[in-house]
Design a protein around this motif. Structure first.
Motif, PDB file in Angstrom:
ATOM      1  N   THR A   1       0.974  -0.918  -0.165  1.00 16.25           N
ATOM      2  CA  THR A   1       0.225  -0.463  -0.030  1.00 16.25           C
ATOM      3  C   THR A   1       1.083   1.263   0.201  1.00 16.25           C
ATOM      4  N   VAL A   2       2.046   1.167   0.704  1.00  8.83           N
ATOM      5  CA  VAL A   2       3.443   2.324   0.902  1.00  8.83           C
ATOM      6  C   VAL A   2       3.805   2.448  -0.989  1.00  8.83           C
ATOM      7  N   ARG A   3       4.147   1.523  -1.203  1.00  3.16           N
ATOM      8  CA  ARG A   3       4.716   1.710  -2.244  1.00  3.16           C
ATOM      9  C   ARG A   3       3.517   2.452  -3.593  1.00  3.16           C
ATOM     10  N   ASN A   4       2.598   1.153  -2.827  1.00  7.99           N
ATOM     11  CA  ASN A   4       1.959   1.971  -4.335  1.00  7.99           C
ATOM     12  C   ASN A   4       1.330   3.926  -4.039  1.00  7.99           C
ATOM     13  N   ARG A   5       1.257   4.118  -3.288  1.00  4.75           N
ATOM     14  CA  ARG A   5       0.992   5.335  -2.500  1.00  4.75           C
ATOM     15  C   ARG A   5       2.083   6.391  -3.192  1.00  4.75           C
ATOM     16  N   LEU A   6       3.094   6.093  -2.931  1.00  2.00           N
ATOM     17  CA  LEU A   6       4.684   6.681  -3.239  1.00  2.00           C
ATOM     18  C   LEU A   6       4.772   5.929  -4.513  1.00  2.00           C
ATOM     19  N   GLU A   7       4.265   5.717  -5.774  1.00  2.53           N
ATOM     20  CA  GLU A   7       4.417   5.752  -7.411  1.00  2.53           C
ATOM     21  C   GLU A   7       3.228   7.070  -7.467  1.00  2.53           C
ATOM     22  N   LYS A   8       1.796   6.781  -6.682  1.00  3.25           N
ATOM     23  CA  LYS A   8       1.284   7.927  -6.936  1.00  3.25           C
ATOM     24  C   LYS A   8       1.607   9.339  -6.856  1.00  3.25           C
ATOM     25  N   ALA A   9       2.328   9.273  -5.902  1.00  7.37           N
ATOM     26  CA  ALA A   9       2.931  11.102  -5.087  1.00  7.37           C
ATOM     27  C   ALA A   9       4.121  10.914  -6.656  1.00  7.37           C
ATOM     28  N   GLU A  10       4.590  10.236  -6.944  1.00  4.08           N
ATOM     29  CA  GLU A  10       6.114  10.555  -8.024  1.00  4.08           C
ATOM     30  C   GLU A  10       5.500  10.603  -9.312  1.00  4.08           C
ATOM     31  N   SER A  11       3.991   9.957  -9.545  1.00  8.18           N
ATOM     32  CA  SER A  11       3.340  10.676 -10.569  1.00  8.18           C
ATOM     33  C   SER A  11       2.878  12.191 -11.209  1.00  8.18           C
ATOM     34  N   ILE A  12       2.436  12.194 -10.206  1.00  6.78           N
ATOM     35  CA  ILE A  12       1.661  14.239  -9.686  1.00  6.78           C
ATOM     36  C   ILE A  12       2.775  14.820  -9.598  1.00  6.78           C
TER      37      ILE A  12
END
Length: 360
Positions: free
Chosen positions: A324-335
């Motif tokens: 879950t943390v990994r997925n959220r970080l990837e989303k933050a990177e894309s934003i």
């Protein structure tokens, strides 16, 4: 800080047994650090309209014939904003009247018992001498501060400091720069006749390295130290000491240049215009996404940063699975378009989060 404030004399400064023997505090101890602006001697029963604010009021109480008169006199001094009342004894009253001592003391006004052997004029002369000395010291600090500022900004070389340095710094000797709170007394905590100037509202002193034995090791907090450096590099030591002082103010501990060599300390030195792009382009897009979609990207980034980049520790802190943390970080990177897998990306994250905290 004004010349007036730095030259102020407080009631405590007058308690010097060698200069003013037998002057005794009998009430209002909590007001000992109140500034004394002037002295005023009176035997009026109601002096309120004449007492200057911050004055040390002298009286022998000749016309104060009973407790009611004493309390009216005291109330006038309180209402006028006097800093202290000096009562001359054994002329009309054998001791300081109890009503004056209690009422003035309760109002935070220091009550001084003055024996008949100590003339009011002697106290007045001592106060004037001390006030003038403080004024001259304050003016010198402003002048030295202008020289320090010119050297720091590169407008002048260190030769302009030569008249200030030759008394205490040997040729070829390295120096330290010590920054103290503007209310500190460097002549007490440092000792010696070191050049001291008011720089960016901070008392800044240049002292030899190693410091002489007269420099006390227990400097008051907050304080910051820069150097040691050769005198030719004193400008950089000034910047270092000022940064260390600001860090000391924030964390409540003494600081040196070594303590400022951290990312957190660097972030703390950023001006608003320097940190604003990180706020606008890193933090705000994430915060807006969280608000619109009910996500927890900012909270996850804080946990990731606090865990020094560990997915596992961040997940534990958030009570979620590492994926879950990994997925959220990837989303933050894309934003944000910033990679959190490298130092530059995580540094940008740290700066952005600090702008949201109001720590820059």
């Amino acid at each position: 800080m004004s010349i007036l404030s730095s030259a102020s004399v407080v009631v405590r400064d007058l308690l010097v047994p060698d200069a003013l023997p037998l002057l005794r505090v009998v009430g209002g101890d909590e007001g000992l650090d109140s500034a004394v602006t002037s002295t005023y001697a009176t035997e009026l029963p109601r002096p309120g309209g004449y007492v200057p604010r911050g004055a040390l009021v002298f009286t022998t109480g000749l016309v104060l014939t009973d407790d009611a008169a004493v309390r009216r006199f005291t109330r006038d001094c309180i209402d006028a904003g006097a800093s202290a009342i000096g009562f001359g004894t054994e002329i009309a009253w054998p001791h300081v009247p109890e009503g004056l001592r209690v009422d003035a003391g309760s109002a935070g006004i220091v009550v001084l018992e003055i024996p008949p052997t100590l003339a009011f004029a002697r106290i007045d002369d001592y106060f004037d001498g001390l006030r003038i000395t403080r004024q001259l010291v304050a003016e010198r600090r402003l002048a030295v501060g202008r020289l320090l500022d010119a050297v720091r900004k590169g407008w002048a070389n260190t030769s302009v400091l030569a008249p200030e340095l030759h008394r205490v710094i040997r040729p070829g000797q390295d120096v330290l720069v010590v920054c103290l709170d503007a209310d500190a007394r460097p002549e007490v905590v440092l000792g010696g006749d070191y050049p001291v100037g008011l720089l960016d509202g901070v008392l800044t002193a240049i002292v030899p390295n190693p410091p002489g034995g007269e420099i006390r090791r227990a400097l008051p907090d907050p304080h910051g130290v820069g150097g040691p450096v050769p005198i030719g590099y004193v400008a950089s030591a000034m910047d270092e000491a000022l940064a260390a002082f600001r860090l000391s103010e924030r964390r409540g501990l003494p600081s040196s240049g070594r303590d400022t060599a951290t990312l957190a300390a660097l972030i703390g030195r950023l001006r608003a215009d320097q940190s604003a792009p990180f706020h606008h382009h890193v933090y705000l897009p994430l915060a807006r996404h969280d608000h619109r979609h009910g996500t927890f990207l900012v909270a996850t980034l804080r946990a990731f940063h606090a865990a020094d980049g560990s997915l596992g520790l961040a997940a534990e802190a958030l009570h979620v699975h590492p994926n879950t943390v990994r997925n959220r970080l990837e989303k933050a990177e894309s934003i944000t378009g910033r990679s959190l897998r490298d130092v530059a990306g995580r540094a940008a994250l740290a700066i952005a989060l600090s702008t949201a905290d109001g720590t820059t």
